[in-house]
Design an enzyme around this catalytic site. Structure first.
Site, PDB file in Angstrom:
ATOM      1  N   GLY A  63      10.422  -2.665 -13.897  1.00 44.51           N
ATOM      2  CA  GLY A  63      11.547  -1.494 -13.437  1.00 44.51           C
ATOM      3  C   GLY A  63      11.735  -0.726 -14.725  1.00 44.51           C
ATOM      4  N   GLU A 111     -16.429   3.857 -25.717  1.00 39.26           N
ATOM      5  CA  GLU A 111     -17.910   3.581 -25.223  1.00 39.26           C
ATOM      6  C   GLU A 111     -18.104   4.551 -23.919  1.00 39.26           C
ATOM      7  OE1 GLU A 111     -19.216   2.755 -27.491  1.00 39.26           O
ATOM      8  OE2 GLU A 111     -18.736   0.989 -28.483  1.00 39.26           O
ATOM      9  N   ARG A 130      13.908 -12.668 -14.079  1.00 37.63           N
ATOM     10  CA  ARG A 130      14.735 -11.545 -13.447  1.00 37.63           C
ATOM     11  C   ARG A 130      15.410 -11.581 -12.070  1.00 37.63           C
ATOM     12  NH1 ARG A 130      18.687  -7.800 -14.204  1.00 37.63           N
ATOM     13  NH2 ARG A 130      18.245  -5.634 -13.176  1.00 37.63           N
ATOM     14  N   ASN A 161     -19.890  18.653 -29.231  1.00 36.71           N
ATOM     15  CA  ASN A 161     -20.974  18.288 -28.159  1.00 36.71           C
ATOM     16  C   ASN A 161     -20.802  17.086 -27.749  1.00 36.71           C
ATOM     17  OD1 ASN A 161     -22.278  18.930 -31.172  1.00 36.71           O
ATOM     18  ND2 ASN A 161     -22.838  16.745 -30.475  1.00 36.71           N
TER      19      ASN A 161
END
Length: 399
Positions: free
Chosen positions: A350, A374, A278, A140
Site C-alpha cells: 500500500g 548488459e 498487516r 554511439n
C-alpha cells in the site's frame, strides 16, 4: 568453443557439493546479517566505504568464481549462479561489486599473456586491483561502432575519446578499455587496453548520482592523447571486441538475470512478511484473495525466470552454441519478471511502501537499473531474433 577456451573461462572447474553448501550457508548468513547493516549504512551515506570492499575481499567473496590457478575458489558457473541469487537479495551495490569483480577476469584471462596474468588478472581476482569494464560511449552503441581511437607512437598507444556510464570508473585502478586503431572501421580495428587510472591526459567526471544502486560509483571519461603502453594490450590488434564480448558478455547477462531472480525473491519475501502481519478490518492482508493471488503470481513468475536462467547457465558452462541467445532470453525474461514482481510487492504494502523507511522502497528503486545493465530489452530481442532467423535459414524452412 575449444576445450582451451573453456578452461581459460573457468568453465572446467567445480567444488564438491558439501563444500559448495558450506559456502552457500556462509554467504546467506552474511547477506542476512552484516550485509543488511552495510545496506543501511550505504543508503544513509550514499557511498560504499573502503571497509566494505576490504570485508568482501577478506571473506573471499570476490574470488569465488575464478579457477584455483588464478587464486579463486573454483566454483562452476552454475554453482556461482546459486551464490549470485543470494548476493542479489542484499544491497544493489554489494551485488554490483561481487558481480563485476567475479566476472571481469573472464574477459582478461583468455587473452592475457603470462606476464599480464601475473600483473593484472591474479591481483584482480585477489581484490588487490579493481578493473573497470570500459566499453560504453555517449555518442554511439557498445559494439563495432565505438569511436574512441588509438594511434601507435613507438611502444605507446595514444588514446583519444570518451566513455560514460562506467561502473567503478572513479575508484578503479585500471580501466579495461576498448578502442579502435585510428582510421579503422568494424571489429577488425578494435583493441583492448588496460589503462592505468593515473594516466596523464585523462579527465574523470564522477556521475554517481543515480535513481537507485546508491553507493556504486560511475564515471564519464575523456582521453586526449593519453599514453598507454602497447604491452598493456590484451590479445592482438583486431581482437578488442572478442575480449569485450567473447568471454564476458554472455556469462554476465546470465549473472544479471540471476540477479533479477534474487532481487525479486527479496521483494517477495518483504511482501509476504508484510501481508502476513498487516491487519485490516480484523483480518491479515494475506487472507484476502486479491493479495494472495498477487503473491502466487509472483512466486510462479520467479520460479519460471530462475529455471530459464539456470538453463542458460548450464548451456554456457557446457560451451553450447545456444548459450549467447539463451543468455539474452534469460535476461529479457528475468528483467520483465522483476518489474512485475516488484510492482506487485510494493502494491501489497500500500502507500506505506512508497516511504524510504520501508525496505521495499529501495528494492523497487534498484530493480529499475536491471533493465539497462548488459543491454536493454531491445538489444536482447535483437540477439534472440538474429539467432532464431539464422537457425531458420540454416534449415531452409519453408513458410
Amino acid at each position: 568453443m575449444s576445450i582451451t577456451a573453456i578452461t581459460a573461462d573457468g568453465r572446467g572447474s567445480s567444488v564438491p557439493d558439501p563444500e559448495f553448501r558450506q559456502i552457500l550457508a556462509d554467504v546467506t548468513a552474511w547477506v542476512e546479517g552484516p550485509g543488511e547493516a552495510w545496506a543501511e549504512r550505504i543508503e544513509a551515506d550514499g557511498v560504499v566505504p573502503d571497509a566494505l570492499w576490504d570485508e568482501l575481499v577478506d571473506r573471499g567473496f570476490l574470488a569465488l568464481a575464478a579457477p584455483r590457478d588464478l587464486g579463486g575458489r573454483g566454483l562452476s558457473f552454475v554453482q556461482w549462479m546459486g551464490l549470485m541469487e543470494v548476493f542479489s537479495r542484499s544491497h544493489a551495490s554489494v551485488r554490483m561489486i561481487v558481480h563485476v569483480v567475479n566476472g571481469t577476469w573472464r574477459a582478461m584471462n583468455p587473452f592475457a599473456d603470462d606476464r599480464q596474468r601475473e600483473q593484472f588478472v591474479k591481483p584482480a581476482v585477489a581484490g588487490k586491483l579493481t578493473v573497470a569494464f570500459t566499453l560504453t560511449e555517449p555518442g554511439n552503441g557498445t559494439g563495432a561502432d565505438i569511436t574512441s581511437t588509438v594511434r601507435r607512437d613507438g611502444d605507446m598507444y595514444l588514446l583519444t575519446g570518451r566513455k560514460h556510464l562506467i561502473t567503478f570508473g572513479v575508484r578503479c585502478d585500471y580501466w579495461l578499455l576498448f578502442a579502435r586503431l585510428a582510421g579503422s572501421i568494424g571489429k577488425e580495428g578494435t583493441v583492448a587496453l588496460l589503462v592505468d587510472r593515473e594516466t596523464p591526459g585523462v579527465v574523470v567526471e564522477d556521475t554517481s548520482q543515480t535513481m537507485g544502486v546508491h553507493g556504486t560509483d560511475h564515471a564519464t571519461l575523456r582521453f586526449e592523447d593519453a599514453p598507454v603502453p602497447v604491452d598493456q594490450r590484451l590479445g592482438e590488434e583486431g581482437e578488442g571486441l572478442a575480449v569485450a564480448l567473447g568471454g564476458f558478455l554472455t556469462p554476465s547477462r546470465i549473472s544479471v538475470a540471476m540477479s533479477c531472480v534474487g532481487l525479486a525473491q527479496r521483494a517477495q519475501q518483504l511482501a509476504v512478511a508484510y501481508a502476513t502481519r498487516r491487519v485490516t478490518f480484523g483480518k491479515p492482508l494475506a487472507s484476502r484473495q486479491a493479495i494472495a493471488f498477487q503473491l502466487a503470481e509472483n512466486e510462479a513468475d520467479i520460479e519460471a525466470a530462475k529455471a530459464l536462467t539456470l538453463t542458460a547457465a548450464r548451456a554456457w558452462q557446457d560451451g553450447e552454441a545456444s548459450a549467447p541467445a539463451l543468455s539474452s532470453m534469460a535476461k529479457l525474461t528475468a528483467v520483465d519478471m522483476l518489474t512485475r514482481v516488484t510492482d506487485k510487492a510494493l502494491q501489497v504494502h500500500g502507500g506505506i511502501g512508497y516511504w524510504k523507511s520501508m525496505p521495499i522502497e529501495r528494492v523497487y528503486r534498484d530493480a529499475r537499473a536491471q533493465r539497462f545493465e548488459e543491454g536493454t530489452n531491445e538489444i536482447q530481442k535483437t540477439v534472440i531474433a538474429r539467432d532464431l532467423l539464422r537457425r531458420a535459414a540454416a534449415l531452409d524452412l519453408e513458410p
